[in-house]
Design a protein around this motif. Structure first.
Motif: not given
Length: 59
Positions: A27-31, A35-39
């Motif tokens: 779950a942490h890796k997915t988040l 987040a990296n995609k949004e950035i």
């Protein structure tokens, strides 16, 4: 010459502190990926806006 005054906790450490290790779950890796995609998306958007503003000011 200035002298740096530090508190005692800088030398002795802080009492009753427990060091924990981060557990990286799926779950942490997915988040992190989301987040990296949004950035990256915002980075591209800001770069585009900056280029448009530059061309607008040059005209």
């Amino acid at each position: 010459m200035a002298q740096l005054k530090l508190k005692q906790s800088c030398y002795r450490g802080i009492e009753d502190v427990v060091v924990k290790e981060i557990r990286r779950t799926s779950a942490h890796k997915t988040l992190v990926k989301e987040a990296n995609k949004e950035i990256e998306k915002n980075r591209i958007r800001y770069a585009t806006a900056y280029n448009k503003a530059g061309s607008y000011l040059n005209n």
